[in-house]
Design an enzyme around this catalytic site. Structure first.
Site, PDB file in Angstrom:
ATOM      1  N   CYS A   1       0.835  -1.198   0.000  1.00 53.50           N
ATOM      2  CA  CYS A   1       0.000   0.000   0.000  1.00 53.50           C
ATOM      3  C   CYS A   1       0.869   1.247   0.000  1.00 53.50           C
ATOM      4  O   CYS A   1       2.067   1.196   0.270  1.00 53.50           O
ATOM      5  CB  CYS A   1      -0.901   0.010   1.235  1.00 53.50           C
ATOM      6  SG  CYS A   1      -1.865  -1.491   1.447  1.00 53.50           S
TER       7      CYS A   1
ATOM      8  N   ARG B   1       1.142   1.487  -6.053  1.00 53.26           N
ATOM      9  CA  ARG B   1       1.300   0.592  -4.910  1.00 53.26           C
ATOM     10  C   ARG B   1      -0.022  -0.011  -4.468  1.00 53.26           C
ATOM     11  O   ARG B   1      -0.040  -0.909  -3.606  1.00 53.26           O
ATOM     12  CB  ARG B   1       1.935   1.340  -3.733  1.00 53.26           C
ATOM     13  CG  ARG B   1       3.338   1.822  -4.007  1.00 53.26           C
ATOM     14  CD  ARG B   1       3.927   2.486  -2.781  1.00 53.26           C
ATOM     15  NE  ARG B   1       4.092   1.554  -1.682  1.00 53.26           N
ATOM     16  CZ  ARG B   1       5.166   0.801  -1.491  1.00 53.26           C
ATOM     17  NH1 ARG B   1       6.174   0.865  -2.340  1.00 53.26           N
ATOM     18  NH2 ARG B   1       5.241  -0.015  -0.467  1.00 53.26           N
TER      19      ARG B   1
ATOM     20  N   TRP C   1      -3.738  -1.713  -1.340  1.00 53.18           N
ATOM     21  CA  TRP C   1      -3.740  -3.004  -2.047  1.00 53.18           C
ATOM     22  C   TRP C   1      -4.224  -4.010  -1.015  1.00 53.18           C
ATOM     23  O   TRP C   1      -3.518  -4.364  -0.081  1.00 53.18           O
ATOM     24  CB  TRP C   1      -2.345  -3.342  -2.548  1.00 53.18           C
ATOM     25  CG  TRP C   1      -2.316  -4.549  -3.429  1.00 53.18           C
ATOM     26  CD1 TRP C   1      -2.000  -5.825  -3.065  1.00 53.18           C
ATOM     27  CD2 TRP C   1      -2.632  -4.606  -4.818  1.00 53.18           C
ATOM     28  NE1 TRP C   1      -2.096  -6.662  -4.143  1.00 53.18           N
ATOM     29  CE2 TRP C   1      -2.468  -5.946  -5.227  1.00 53.18           C
ATOM     30  CE3 TRP C   1      -3.024  -3.659  -5.755  1.00 53.18           C
ATOM     31  CZ2 TRP C   1      -2.687  -6.359  -6.540  1.00 53.18           C
ATOM     32  CZ3 TRP C   1      -3.238  -4.068  -7.054  1.00 53.18           C
ATOM     33  CH2 TRP C   1      -3.072  -5.396  -7.435  1.00 53.18           C
TER      34      TRP C   1
ATOM     35  N   ASN D   1       0.755  -0.175   6.145  1.00 52.88           N
ATOM     36  CA  ASN D   1       1.175  -1.026   5.027  1.00 52.88           C
ATOM     37  C   ASN D   1       1.835  -2.252   5.623  1.00 52.88           C
ATOM     38  O   ASN D   1       2.727  -2.133   6.460  1.00 52.88           O
ATOM     39  CB  ASN D   1       2.158  -0.263   4.126  1.00 52.88           C
ATOM     40  CG  ASN D   1       2.680  -1.114   2.991  1.00 52.88           C
ATOM     41  OD1 ASN D   1       2.091  -2.127   2.634  1.00 52.88           O
ATOM     42  ND2 ASN D   1       3.799  -0.702   2.419  1.00 52.88           N
ATOM     43  N   GLY D   2       1.396  -3.445   5.227  1.00 44.57           N
ATOM     44  CA  GLY D   2       1.957  -4.668   5.776  1.00 44.57           C
ATOM     45  C   GLY D   2       0.891  -5.521   6.425  1.00 44.57           C
ATOM     46  O   GLY D   2      -0.307  -5.366   6.160  1.00 44.57           O
TER      47      GLY D   2
ATOM     48  N   GLU E   1      10.437 -20.499 -18.100  1.00 46.39           N
ATOM     49  CA  GLU E   1      10.205 -19.102 -17.728  1.00 46.39           C
ATOM     50  C   GLU E   1      11.315 -18.197 -18.263  1.00 46.39           C
ATOM     51  O   GLU E   1      11.057 -17.072 -18.706  1.00 46.39           O
ATOM     52  CB  GLU E   1      10.087 -18.971 -16.211  1.00 46.39           C
ATOM     53  CG  GLU E   1       9.847 -17.557 -15.704  1.00 46.39           C
ATOM     54  CD  GLU E   1       8.540 -16.939 -16.163  1.00 46.39           C
ATOM     55  OE1 GLU E   1       8.376 -15.715 -15.981  1.00 46.39           O
ATOM     56  OE2 GLU E   1       7.678 -17.654 -16.720  1.00 46.39           O
TER      57      GLU E   1
ATOM     58  N   LYS F   1      10.594 -15.032 -20.820  1.00 47.73           N
ATOM     59  CA  LYS F   1      11.004 -13.652 -20.566  1.00 47.73           C
ATOM     60  C   LYS F   1      11.803 -13.100 -21.744  1.00 47.73           C
ATOM     61  O   LYS F   1      11.619 -11.954 -22.144  1.00 47.73           O
ATOM     62  CB  LYS F   1      11.836 -13.554 -19.271  1.00 47.73           C
ATOM     63  CG  LYS F   1      11.032 -13.777 -18.013  1.00 47.73           C
ATOM     64  CD  LYS F   1      10.145 -12.613 -17.613  1.00 47.73           C
ATOM     65  CE  LYS F   1       8.706 -12.738 -17.983  1.00 47.73           C
ATOM     66  NZ  LYS F   1       7.933 -13.885 -17.690  1.00 47.73           N
TER      67      LYS F   1
ATOM     68  N   GLU G   1       9.488 -12.503 -24.794  1.00 54.27           N
ATOM     69  CA  GLU G   1       8.488 -11.465 -24.530  1.00 54.27           C
ATOM     70  C   GLU G   1       9.038 -10.068 -24.776  1.00 54.27           C
ATOM     71  O   GLU G   1       8.337  -9.221 -25.352  1.00 54.27           O
ATOM     72  CB  GLU G   1       8.010 -11.544 -23.069  1.00 54.27           C
ATOM     73  CG  GLU G   1       6.937 -12.569 -22.796  1.00 54.27           C
ATOM     74  CD  GLU G   1       6.482 -12.532 -21.349  1.00 54.27           C
ATOM     75  OE1 GLU G   1       5.273 -12.655 -21.113  1.00 54.27           O
ATOM     76  OE2 GLU G   1       7.331 -12.382 -20.454  1.00 54.27           O
TER      77      GLU G   1
ATOM     78  N   HIS H   1      16.480 -35.268 -28.650  1.00 53.73           N
ATOM     79  CA  HIS H   1      15.339 -35.816 -29.371  1.00 53.73           C
ATOM     80  C   HIS H   1      14.789 -34.811 -30.390  1.00 53.73           C
ATOM     81  O   HIS H   1      13.600 -34.869 -30.715  1.00 53.73           O
ATOM     82  CB  HIS H   1      14.243 -36.243 -28.390  1.00 53.73           C
ATOM     83  CG  HIS H   1      14.624 -37.405 -27.538  1.00 53.73           C
ATOM     84  ND1 HIS H   1      14.632 -38.697 -27.996  1.00 53.73           N
ATOM     85  CD2 HIS H   1      15.054 -37.452 -26.254  1.00 53.73           C
ATOM     86  CE1 HIS H   1      15.028 -39.507 -27.033  1.00 53.73           C
ATOM     87  NE2 HIS H   1      15.293 -38.772 -25.953  1.00 53.73           N
TER      88      HIS H   1
ATOM     89  N   LYS I   1      -1.204  -6.937 -19.916  1.00 51.76           N
ATOM     90  CA  LYS I   1      -0.868  -7.406 -18.574  1.00 51.76           C
ATOM     91  C   LYS I   1      -1.812  -8.517 -18.124  1.00 51.76           C
ATOM     92  O   LYS I   1      -1.385  -9.496 -17.534  1.00 51.76           O
ATOM     93  CB  LYS I   1      -0.913  -6.244 -17.577  1.00 51.76           C
ATOM     94  CG  LYS I   1      -0.423  -6.611 -16.189  1.00 51.76           C
ATOM     95  CD  LYS I   1       1.026  -7.016 -16.212  1.00 51.76           C
ATOM     96  CE  LYS I   1       1.534  -7.436 -14.840  1.00 51.76           C
ATOM     97  NZ  LYS I   1       2.847  -8.066 -14.906  1.00 51.76           N
TER      98      LYS I   1
END
Length: 612
Positions: free
Chosen positions: A2, A27, A76, A102-103, A485, A489, A492, A508, A607
Site C-alpha cells: 500500500c 502501490r 492493495w 502497510n503490511g 520461464e 522472458k 516477450e 530428441h 498485462k
C-alpha cells in the site's frame, strides 16, 4: 503493498496528500482515504472504494476537508475485501486516533478478540483497525509512547502512521520489516511517504527509516528513535532523480524495479504463514477442512503463461512431498481436455490478476465436478478468488511491467507454502524435512539479493549474446520450469526466438538447431539431476553452441564447460527455481534494454488476458 503519505506544516494538507497519493497509486488502487486534523482541532476524514479518482470526486462534491496535519493511504487489499469500510485510515472508537498501515499484523486476530472482550466496536474487517484501538487504550498524554507500547504487542512486517486530535502538531510513523518509509524535509513543513516520488515535487531532502525505528514529526523537524526509545542520528540525503525516473524509484524501467523488489515480495508472501516451529499454517486462510484435504486422491494445477510455469514448480514439490498424483495443465487446454475431475480432486488455479479468462473457465469446469478449488492470486476480491473455495494470496503488490517477474517468484513461493501445508496435513513427508524446507524459504531473500548484485556482470554477458537469432534454455526436474520461464522472458521483451526444454529432450530434436550462433542456457545448480544436465550441456558444447550456465558459486566443473556463468548461491534443491530464475530475468531485461526495446510494454501483449 500500500501507499502511505503524511504532511504537517503551514499549508492545507489535503491537496498535498492527494497529489502525493496519485504518485503512489501504483502501490495499490483497491481503495483510498485521507484523515486530517481540521481547523477546529477535530479528526475528520473521507474514504472511497476503488481508485483514487473516487476519493477525489467525493472531496470535490461535498466532503470538504481542510487542515494542516494529515495522512493518506492508497490500498492493495490483504485483510478484508476492497470497500469503503476497509479503506484506510482507520479510527478508534472515540474518533481521536487515525492509523494508516502497510503490511500485515500477524497476531491481529488474537488482539482483536481481546479488544472485543473489552467492549471495543470494530467497523472493518482489516488487521489495521486493531492498531487504532490499541493506541487509544494506551494513550496517557504521550502519543509516541502509546505507539511504542502498541508496537510491543504486535507481530509482523509493517509501516504505519498515526495522527491524533489530542496531539494535533505531530505525525508518528514507525517501520518494522521491509515496508519502506521516507521522511521529507521542507521549509517549515515535513512529509512522510512510502516512496520518494510522493514528495519529490516538494522536497529533495530525505531521511530513510530503517527497520525497528519510530519517527516523531513536527512542522519544523523530526526525532528519530529505535522502538525502545534510543535516539538515532542519520544523515540527510539529497535526491538527484528527476520526477519521471523517481516514479520508478530510480530504475530505468518498471521491470527492473520489480525484479529488484523480489526479496521484499518473498518476505511479504511468507509473513505470518510459518510459525515458530517452522510449520506452515494456512488453515484459516484457505478455509478448507483438513479432512477434505486428507481425502484428496489427486491434485490438478492450472494457469497460463508465467502462472503455468510457477504452477509447474508447485507440481514437482507436491509430487515430492504429498505423495499423490499431480497434474499440470494449461488453463487454455484444461477446458477442452476432458479432464477427469471429481470431489476428491483438489484443483489449484493460479492467476496474478484473478481475472484471466481461460483460468476462470477452467475453474468453472472444476466447480461443475464438485472439486474443491484453491486460488493462488494477488488481487483480493478478484473473480477467481470469489469462485474458489479457498485463496492463498501472493501479496506481491501491483506489477506494472507487462512481463511478469515478481509474479513468478511470489506464485512459486505460495506453491511451496501450499505443498508444505498439504504434506503436513496429509502426513506424507517427515515433519523434520518439511520444517527444513520451510526454514530454507527464509534464506531466499538474501540469496536473491546476492544475485541482484551481479546485475552488471549479467549485462556484460547480455552484450555478447544479444545478436542470437534463437536461444535454447535447458533444465531438468524442478528447474525445467525455470528454463521455460527464462525463455518466455527473453522472447516477450527482446523478440528473440527462445525455447525452454527438459534437458534430456534436447537430443530428441532440438540438437539439430545447434551451431555457433545458437546459444544454450542451462541450469546446473546443485541437486540430484546436476550431473545429467551437465552431460546434456556437454553435448551442446560439442556442436559448437555458446554455453551459458546458471551454477552455484565455486562450481569449477560448470565454469570449465561454460563460456559464461550466471552465478547463484546454493539453496535447497526444491527451492532453487526461485533463485535460479532471477539471473535469467536480468539477462532478458538487459538484452532488451541494450537493443532499445519497449521493456515495460512489449508489442502485442497485455498485462491481464481477460478474453479467450
Amino acid at each position: 503493498m500500500c501507499g502511505i503519505v503524511g504532511y504537517i506544516g503551514q499549508r492545507d494538507s489535503v491537496p498535498i496528500i492527494m497529489d502525493s497519493l496519485r504518485r503512489l497509486e501504483y502501490r495499490g488502487y483497491d481503495s483510498a482515504g485521507i484523515a486530517v486534523i481540521d481547523d477546529g482541532g477535530h479528526l475528520a476524514g473521507s474514504k472511497a472504494e476503488g481508485k483514487l479518482a473516487n476519493l477525489a470526486a467525493r472531496l470535490e462534491n461535498g466532503e470538504s476537508l481542510h487542515g494542516t496535519t494529515g495522512v493518506g493511504h492508497t490500498r492493495w487489499a490483504t485483510h478484508g475485501r476492497p470497500s469503503d469500510a476497509n479503506a484506510h485510515p482507520h479510527m478508534d472508537c472515540t474518533g481521536r486516533f487515525a492509523v494508516v498501515h502497510n503490511g500485515i499484523i500477524e497476531n491481529y486476530a488474537a488482539l482483536r478478540a481481546q479488544l472485543l472482550a473489552q467492549g471495543h466496536v470494530f467497523r472493518s474487517e482489516t488487521d489495521t483497525e486493531v492498531l487504532a484501538h490499541l493506541i487509544e487504550t494506551r494513550y496517557k498524554g504521550d502519543l509516541v509512547e502509546a505507539v511504542r507500547q502498541t508496537l510491543a504487542l504486535v507481530r509482523g512486517a509493517f509501516a504505519l502512521g498515526v495522527i491524533s486530535s489530542d496531539a494535533p502538531g505531530r505525525l508518528i510513523f514507525a517501520r518494522n520489516g521491509a515496508s519502506p518509509l521516507i521522511v521529507g524535509i521542507g521549509n517549515h513543513e515535513m512529509f512522510v511517504a512510502s516512496d520518494i516520488p510522493a514528495m519529490l515535487q516538494y522536497t529533495r531532502k530525505i531521511v530513510v527509516l530503517q527497520e525497528g525505528e519510530v519517527v516523531d514529526v513536527g512542522s519544523d523537524g523530526y526525532t528519530l528513535t529505535a522502538f525502545d526509545g534510543r535516539p538515532i542520528e542519520r544523515d540527510v540525503q539529497q535526491v538527484a532523480w528527476d520526477a519521471t525516473s523517481a516514479e520508478k524509484a530510480g530504475f530505468k524501467h518498471f521491470m527492473l524495479k520489480e525484479i529488484f523488489e523480489q526479496p521484499n515480495v518473498i518476505k511479504e508472501t511468507l509473513a505470518g504463514r510459518i510459525d515458530e516451529s517452522h510449520d506452515v499454517q494456512l488453515a484459516s486462510e484457505l478455509g478448507i477442512d483438513e479432512i477434505v484435504l486428507r481425502a484428496m486422491t489427486k491434485i490438478s494445477i492450472t494457469g497460463c503463461g508465467t502462472a503455468y510455469h510457477a504452477g509447474m514448480v508447485g507440481m514437482y514439490l507436491m509430487r515430492a512431498l504429498c505423495k499423490i498424483p499431480v497434474e499440470m495443465e494449461l488453463a487454455s487446454e484444461f477446458r477442452y481436455g476432458d479432464r477427469a475431475l471429481d470431489p476428491r480432486t483438489l484443483t489449484i488455479a493460479m492467476s496474478q490478476s484473478g481475472e484471466t479468462a481461460d483460468t476462470i473457465e477452467a475453474v468453472k469446469i472444476a466447480k461443475d465436478a464438485a472439486a474443491p478449488i484453491i486460488a493462488i492470486s494477488n488481487v483480493v476480491g478478484s473473480h477467481l478468488t470469489r469462485i474458489a473455495d479457498g485463496t492463498l494470496y501472493t501479496r506481491g503488490g501491483p506489477e506494472i511491467s507487462v512481463a511478469a517477474t515478481k509474479t513468478y517468484v511470489s506464485q512459486a513461493i505460495a506453491s511451496v507454502l501450499l505443498a508444505l501445508y498439504l504434506a503436513r496435513v496429509r502426513r506424507s513427508a517427515p515433519a523434520e524435512r518439511l520444517r527444513e524446507i520451510a526454514e530454507g524459504t527464509k534464506l531466499l531473500p538474501a540469496a536473491i539479493d546476492v544475485v541482484l548484485n551481479t546485475s552488471d556482470d549479467v549485462k556484460a554477458i547480455a552484450r555478447k549474446v544479444r545478436k542470437a537469432r534463437s536461444v535454447l534454455f535447458l533444465g531438468r526436474y524442478v528447474n525445467f520450469p525455470t528454463a521455460l520461464e527464462g525463455a518466455l522472458k527473453l522472447k516477450e521483451i527482446s523478440y528473440i526466438h527462445a525455447e525452454g526444454y527438459a534437458a534430456g529432450e534436447m537430443k530428441h530434436g532440438p540438437i539439430a538447431l545447434l551451431d555457433a550462433k545458437t546459444p544454450v542456457i542451462g541450469i546446473v545448480t546443485e541437486g540430484r539431476v546436476r550431473e545429467k544436465t551437465l552431460s546434456n550441456i556437454a553435448e551442446s558444447k560439442a556442436r559448437e553452441a555458446p554455453v551459458i550456465l546458471v551454477a552455484n558459486h565455486g562450481d569449477d566443473e560448470a565454469a570449465a564447460l561454460a563460456d559464461h556463468v550466471l552465478w547463484v548461491p546454493r539453496v535447497d534443491e526444491l527451492l532453487s527455481p526461485i533463485v535460479n530464475v532471477v539471473p535469467l530475468q536480468l539477462l532478458a531485461y538487459h538484452i532488451a534494454d541494450i537493443d532499445g526495446k519497449d521493456v515495460d510494454q512489449p508489442r502485442n501483449l497485455a498485462k491481464t488476458v481477460t478474453v479467450e
